[in-house]
Design a protein around this motif. Sequence first.
Motif, PDB file in Angstrom:
ATOM      1  N   ILE A  47       0.853  -1.187   0.000  1.00  0.00           N
ATOM      2  CA  ILE A  47       0.000   0.000   0.000  1.00  0.00           C
ATOM      3  C   ILE A  47       0.887   1.234   0.000  1.00  0.00           C
ATOM      4  CG2 ILE A  47      -0.203  -0.084   2.523  1.00  0.00           C
ATOM      5  CD1 ILE A  47      -3.025   1.069   2.227  1.00  0.00           C
ATOM      6  N   ALA A  48       0.500   2.218  -0.780  1.00  0.00           N
ATOM      7  CA  ALA A  48       1.222   3.486  -0.834  1.00  0.00           C
ATOM      8  C   ALA A  48       0.203   4.610  -0.771  1.00  0.00           C
ATOM      9  CB  ALA A  48       2.052   3.591  -2.111  1.00  0.00           C
ATOM     10  N   VAL A  49       0.603   5.712  -0.173  1.00  0.00           N
ATOM     11  CA  VAL A  49      -0.254   6.887  -0.070  1.00  0.00           C
ATOM     12  C   VAL A  49       0.473   8.042  -0.734  1.00  0.00           C
ATOM     13  CG1 VAL A  49      -1.341   8.520   1.511  1.00  0.00           C
ATOM     14  CG2 VAL A  49      -1.240   6.092   2.105  1.00  0.00           C
ATOM     15  N   TYR A  50      -0.201   8.696  -1.650  1.00  0.00           N
ATOM     16  CA  TYR A  50       0.345   9.905  -2.265  1.00  0.00           C
ATOM     17  C   TYR A  50      -0.755  10.950  -2.261  1.00  0.00           C
ATOM     18  CZ  TYR A  50       2.332  13.279  -5.394  1.00  0.00           C
ATOM     19  OH  TYR A  50       2.803  14.454  -5.923  1.00  0.00           O
ATOM     20  N   GLY A  58      -0.915  -6.235  -5.025  1.00  0.00           N
ATOM     21  CA  GLY A  58      -0.547  -7.481  -4.364  1.00  0.00           C
ATOM     22  C   GLY A  58      -1.294  -8.646  -4.965  1.00  0.00           C
ATOM     23  N   THR A  59      -1.265  -9.745  -4.230  1.00  0.00           N
ATOM     24  CA  THR A  59      -2.003 -10.918  -4.674  1.00  0.00           C
ATOM     25  C   THR A  59      -3.494 -10.633  -4.512  1.00  0.00           C
ATOM     26  OG1 THR A  59      -1.919 -11.887  -2.469  1.00  0.00           O
ATOM     27  CG2 THR A  59      -0.157 -12.508  -3.998  1.00  0.00           C
ATOM     28  N   GLU A  60      -4.299 -11.444  -5.135  1.00  0.00           N
ATOM     29  CA  GLU A  60      -5.747 -11.227  -5.066  1.00  0.00           C
ATOM     30  C   GLU A  60      -6.237 -11.204  -3.616  1.00  0.00           C
ATOM     31  OE1 GLU A  60      -9.857 -13.306  -6.650  1.00  0.00           O
ATOM     32  OE2 GLU A  60      -7.978 -13.739  -7.687  1.00  0.00           O
ATOM     33  N   ARG A  61      -5.798 -12.167  -2.824  1.00  0.00           N
ATOM     34  CA  ARG A  61      -6.233 -12.215  -1.423  1.00  0.00           C
ATOM     35  C   ARG A  61      -5.645 -11.061  -0.620  1.00  0.00           C
ATOM     36  NH1 ARG A  61      -5.582 -18.041   1.008  1.00  0.00           N
ATOM     37  NH2 ARG A  61      -6.561 -16.966   2.748  1.00  0.00           N
ATOM     38  N   GLY A  62      -4.411 -10.674  -0.918  1.00  0.00           N
ATOM     39  CA  GLY A  62      -3.786  -9.553  -0.220  1.00  0.00           C
ATOM     40  C   GLY A  62      -4.522  -8.253  -0.488  1.00  0.00           C
ATOM     41  N   ARG A  63      -4.836  -8.004  -1.764  1.00  0.00           N
ATOM     42  CA  ARG A  63      -5.589  -6.790  -2.131  1.00  0.00           C
ATOM     43  C   ARG A  63      -6.974  -6.821  -1.514  1.00  0.00           C
ATOM     44  NH1 ARG A  63      -4.204  -8.332  -7.201  1.00  0.00           N
ATOM     45  NH2 ARG A  63      -6.400  -8.505  -7.729  1.00  0.00           N
ATOM     46  N   ALA A  64      -7.609  -7.991  -1.548  1.00  0.00           N
ATOM     47  CA  ALA A  64      -8.963  -8.104  -0.988  1.00  0.00           C
ATOM     48  C   ALA A  64      -8.954  -7.762   0.496  1.00  0.00           C
ATOM     49  CB  ALA A  64      -9.511  -9.515  -1.213  1.00  0.00           C
ATOM     50  N   PHE A  65      -7.933  -8.225   1.206  1.00  0.00           N
ATOM     51  CA  PHE A  65      -7.838  -7.916   2.627  1.00  0.00           C
ATOM     52  C   PHE A  65      -7.723  -6.410   2.849  1.00  0.00           C
ATOM     53  CE2 PHE A  65      -5.111  -6.851   6.228  1.00  0.00           C
ATOM     54  CZ  PHE A  65      -5.905  -7.306   7.260  1.00  0.00           C
ATOM     55  N   VAL A  66      -6.784  -5.776   2.147  1.00  0.00           N
ATOM     56  CA  VAL A  66      -6.578  -4.333   2.338  1.00  0.00           C
ATOM     57  C   VAL A  66      -7.810  -3.557   1.907  1.00  0.00           C
ATOM     58  CG1 VAL A  66      -5.214  -2.329   1.639  1.00  0.00           C
ATOM     59  CG2 VAL A  66      -4.070  -4.478   2.188  1.00  0.00           C
ATOM     60  N   ASN A  67      -8.412  -3.938   0.781  1.00  0.00           N
ATOM     61  CA  ASN A  67      -9.584  -3.216   0.297  1.00  0.00           C
ATOM     62  C   ASN A  67     -10.808  -3.406   1.188  1.00  0.00           C
ATOM     63  OD1 ASN A  67      -8.353  -1.980  -1.915  1.00  0.00           O
ATOM     64  ND2 ASN A  67      -8.632  -3.785  -3.177  1.00  0.00           N
ATOM     65  N   SER A  68     -10.866  -4.523   1.896  1.00  0.00           N
ATOM     66  CA  SER A  68     -12.008  -4.758   2.785  1.00  0.00           C
ATOM     67  C   SER A  68     -11.851  -4.036   4.115  1.00  0.00           C
ATOM     68  CB  SER A  68     -12.191  -6.255   3.040  1.00  0.00           C
ATOM     69  OG  SER A  68     -11.144  -6.751   3.855  1.00  0.00           O
ATOM     70  N   ARG A  69     -10.656  -3.596   4.401  1.00  0.00           N
ATOM     71  CA  ARG A  69     -10.374  -2.960   5.684  1.00  0.00           C
ATOM     72  C   ARG A  69     -10.193  -1.455   5.497  1.00  0.00           C
ATOM     73  NH1 ARG A  69      -7.979  -5.866   9.788  1.00  0.00           N
ATOM     74  NH2 ARG A  69      -8.318  -3.891  10.865  1.00  0.00           N
ATOM     75  N   LYS A  70     -11.292  -0.750   5.304  1.00  0.00           N
ATOM     76  CA  LYS A  70     -11.231   0.704   5.124  1.00  0.00           C
ATOM     77  C   LYS A  70     -10.636   1.364   6.364  1.00  0.00           C
ATOM     78  CE  LYS A  70     -12.916   0.569   1.041  1.00  0.00           C
ATOM     79  NZ  LYS A  70     -12.013   0.665  -0.080  1.00  0.00           N
ATOM     80  N   ASP A  71     -10.870   0.780   7.553  1.00  0.00           N
ATOM     81  CA  ASP A  71     -10.295   1.328   8.775  1.00  0.00           C
ATOM     82  C   ASP A  71      -8.762   1.251   8.719  1.00  0.00           C
ATOM     83  OD1 ASP A  71     -10.591  -1.528   8.885  1.00  0.00           O
ATOM     84  OD2 ASP A  71     -10.213  -1.467  11.050  1.00  0.00           O
ATOM     85  N   PHE A  72      -8.243   0.155   8.170  1.00  0.00           N
ATOM     86  CA  PHE A  72      -6.801  -0.011   8.015  1.00  0.00           C
ATOM     87  C   PHE A  72      -6.250   1.067   7.082  1.00  0.00           C
ATOM     88  CE2 PHE A  72      -3.230  -1.945   5.704  1.00  0.00           C
ATOM     89  CZ  PHE A  72      -2.367  -2.201   6.762  1.00  0.00           C
ATOM     90  N   GLN A  73      -6.951   1.299   5.972  1.00  0.00           N
ATOM     91  CA  GLN A  73      -6.504   2.317   5.017  1.00  0.00           C
ATOM     92  C   GLN A  73      -6.519   3.700   5.655  1.00  0.00           C
ATOM     93  OE1 GLN A  73      -8.349   2.229   1.168  1.00  0.00           O
ATOM     94  NE2 GLN A  73      -8.248   0.010   1.042  1.00  0.00           N
ATOM     95  N   ASP A  75      -6.252   4.457   8.851  1.00  0.00           N
ATOM     96  CA  ASP A  75      -5.151   4.524   9.813  1.00  0.00           C
ATOM     97  C   ASP A  75      -3.820   4.706   9.097  1.00  0.00           C
ATOM     98  OD1 ASP A  75      -6.895   4.254  11.913  1.00  0.00           O
ATOM     99  OD2 ASP A  75      -6.467   2.116  12.248  1.00  0.00           O
ATOM    100  N   PHE A  76      -3.654   4.026   7.981  1.00  0.00           N
ATOM    101  CA  PHE A  76      -2.427   4.129   7.212  1.00  0.00           C
ATOM    102  C   PHE A  76      -2.238   5.562   6.715  1.00  0.00           C
ATOM    103  CE2 PHE A  76       0.549   3.427   3.777  1.00  0.00           C
ATOM    104  CZ  PHE A  76       1.367   2.427   4.270  1.00  0.00           C
ATOM    105  N   VAL A  77      -3.308   6.154   6.200  1.00  0.00           N
ATOM    106  CA  VAL A  77      -3.248   7.526   5.695  1.00  0.00           C
ATOM    107  C   VAL A  77      -2.929   8.495   6.841  1.00  0.00           C
ATOM    108  CG1 VAL A  77      -4.623   9.391   4.682  1.00  0.00           C
ATOM    109  CG2 VAL A  77      -4.722   7.097   3.707  1.00  0.00           C
ATOM    110  N   LYS A  78      -3.507   8.267   8.010  1.00  0.00           N
ATOM    111  CA  LYS A  78      -3.224   9.128   9.172  1.00  0.00           C
ATOM    112  C   LYS A  78      -1.761   9.022   9.588  1.00  0.00           C
ATOM    113  CE  LYS A  78      -7.796   8.884  11.239  1.00  0.00           C
ATOM    114  NZ  LYS A  78      -8.556   8.328  12.364  1.00  0.00           N
ATOM    115  N   TYR A  79      -1.212   7.824   9.519  1.00  0.00           N
ATOM    116  CA  TYR A  79       0.161   7.596   9.942  1.00  0.00           C
ATOM    117  C   TYR A  79       1.157   8.247   8.981  1.00  0.00           C
ATOM    118  CZ  TYR A  79       4.145   5.182  11.991  1.00  0.00           C
ATOM    119  OH  TYR A  79       5.332   4.896  12.606  1.00  0.00           O
ATOM    120  N   PHE A  80       0.806   8.315   7.715  1.00  0.00           N
ATOM    121  CA  PHE A  80       1.671   8.912   6.692  1.00  0.00           C
ATOM    122  C   PHE A  80       0.982  10.127   6.086  1.00  0.00           C
ATOM    123  CE2 PHE A  80       2.864   4.409   6.710  1.00  0.00           C
ATOM    124  CZ  PHE A  80       4.208   4.510   6.953  1.00  0.00           C
ATOM    125  N   PRO A  81       0.772  11.201   6.848  1.00  0.00           N
ATOM    126  CA  PRO A  81      -0.035  12.337   6.363  1.00  0.00           C
ATOM    127  C   PRO A  81       0.611  13.169   5.267  1.00  0.00           C
ATOM    128  CG  PRO A  81       0.979  12.880   8.452  1.00  0.00           C
ATOM    129  CD  PRO A  81       1.284  11.424   8.179  1.00  0.00           C
TER     130      PRO A  81
END
Length: 88
Positions: A47-50, A58-73, A75-81
């Motif tokens: 995952i990258a934030v710009y 990533g792999t299909e399952r890896g992308r599905a995990f990240v895409n299903s976890r909007k809270d994770f995304q 948090d990631f954006v907050k951590y890398f503002p």
Amino acid sequence: MAQATAPAMSIHDEDSSESRMVVTFLMSALESMCKELAKSKAEVACIAVYETDVFVVGTERGRAFVNSRKDFQKDFVKYFPLGWSAAR
């Protein structure tokens, strides 16, 4: 016949556009690496934030995990503002 001209882009817009293109290119390279890792049965998500864009490859399952976890995304954006990018 009249010619329409597009407004000139500012230097900041050009830098931003160029940076976004570089991020997109690098994420494409990461995607290729993920495909190779998948051959070894590894599950991967990068995952990258710009600015306001979140890129996920990533792999299909890896992308599905990240895409299903909007809270994770979020948090990631907050951590890398400031548009930092990282792989996980």
